[in-house]
Scaffold this active site. Structure first.
Site, PDB file in Angstrom:
ATOM      1  N   HIS A   5      36.932  42.221  48.049  1.00  0.00           N
ATOM      2  CA  HIS A   5      37.073  41.757  46.660  1.00  0.00           C
ATOM      3  C   HIS A   5      36.931  40.241  46.583  1.00  0.00           C
ATOM      4  O   HIS A   5      37.059  39.523  47.561  1.00  0.00           O
ATOM      5  CB  HIS A   5      38.400  42.222  46.046  1.00  0.00           C
ATOM      6  CG  HIS A   5      39.566  41.320  46.322  1.00  0.00           C
ATOM      7  ND1 HIS A   5      39.826  40.185  45.584  1.00  0.00           N
ATOM      8  CD2 HIS A   5      40.544  41.385  47.254  1.00  0.00           C
ATOM      9  CE1 HIS A   5      40.914  39.600  46.049  1.00  0.00           C
ATOM     10  NE2 HIS A   5      41.365  40.306  47.073  1.00  0.00           N
ATOM     11  N   CYS A   6      36.647  39.785  45.374  1.00  0.00           N
ATOM     12  CA  CYS A   6      36.590  38.352  45.078  1.00  0.00           C
ATOM     13  C   CYS A   6      37.237  38.166  43.705  1.00  0.00           C
ATOM     14  O   CYS A   6      38.134  38.915  43.338  1.00  0.00           O
ATOM     15  CB  CYS A   6      35.150  37.840  45.122  1.00  0.00           C
ATOM     16  SG  CYS A   6      34.055  38.603  43.897  1.00  0.00           S
ATOM     17  N   LYS A   7      36.779  37.201  42.946  1.00  0.00           N
ATOM     18  CA  LYS A   7      37.361  36.959  41.629  1.00  0.00           C
ATOM     19  C   LYS A   7      36.910  38.009  40.613  1.00  0.00           C
ATOM     20  O   LYS A   7      37.723  38.569  39.893  1.00  0.00           O
ATOM     21  CB  LYS A   7      36.995  35.554  41.138  1.00  0.00           C
ATOM     22  CG  LYS A   7      37.607  35.212  39.795  1.00  0.00           C
ATOM     23  CD  LYS A   7      37.283  33.786  39.396  1.00  0.00           C
ATOM     24  CE  LYS A   7      37.914  33.441  38.054  1.00  0.00           C
ATOM     25  NZ  LYS A   7      37.612  32.059  37.659  1.00  0.00           N
TER      26      LYS A   7
ATOM     27  N   ILE B 188      39.646  40.463  41.458  1.00  0.00           N
ATOM     28  CA  ILE B 188      41.056  40.167  41.204  1.00  0.00           C
ATOM     29  C   ILE B 188      41.341  40.060  39.702  1.00  0.00           C
ATOM     30  O   ILE B 188      42.450  40.348  39.252  1.00  0.00           O
ATOM     31  CB  ILE B 188      41.507  38.905  41.975  1.00  0.00           C
ATOM     32  CG1 ILE B 188      43.032  38.871  42.109  1.00  0.00           C
ATOM     33  CG2 ILE B 188      40.958  37.649  41.354  1.00  0.00           C
ATOM     34  CD1 ILE B 188      43.533  37.815  43.077  1.00  0.00           C
TER      35      ILE B 188
END
Length: 106
Positions: free
Chosen positions: A64-66, A93
């Site tokens: 995952h990332c932003k 996120i």
């Protein structure tokens, strides 16, 4: 590359599954806000600084990332390096916080 929603991820976390969750954001972003995943920035992956992941080549890696874009890039790169089961978290996120607030994964 497979994808997973934050709802599916949360169900698996709540079920007690042992998951390999990777956060590919920058250290400054991680320091400000994280859900408890292992930090390996996208830049490290792109420059093949992934020794700590080598033992997980045939394991599921949930990335995952932003918002989902960098994690998608990371999954594509990892697949090129021989990782067989990379899963991108749709919405990153931001989607996690929208659904679950500040809940951590562990």
């Amino acid at each position: 590359m497979k994808e997973i929603t934050v709802e599916e991820l949360k169900q698996r976390v709540d079920a007690g599954e042992k998951l390999n969750i990777i956060d590919v954001r920058e250290p400054s972003e991680y320091a400000e806000d994280n859900i408890g995943a292992k930090l390996i920035p996208l830049g490290n992956i792109m420059s093949m600084q992934i020794d700590e992941l080598e033992d997980l080549k045939n394991e599921e890696l949930i990335v995952h990332c932003k918002a989902g874009s960098r994690s998608m890039q990371a999954c594509m790169m990892l697949e090129q390096f021989g990782f067989t089961n990379c899963v991108n978290v749709k919405g990153g996120i931001l989607a996690w916080h929208e659904k679950f607030g500040n809940a951590k994964i562990n």
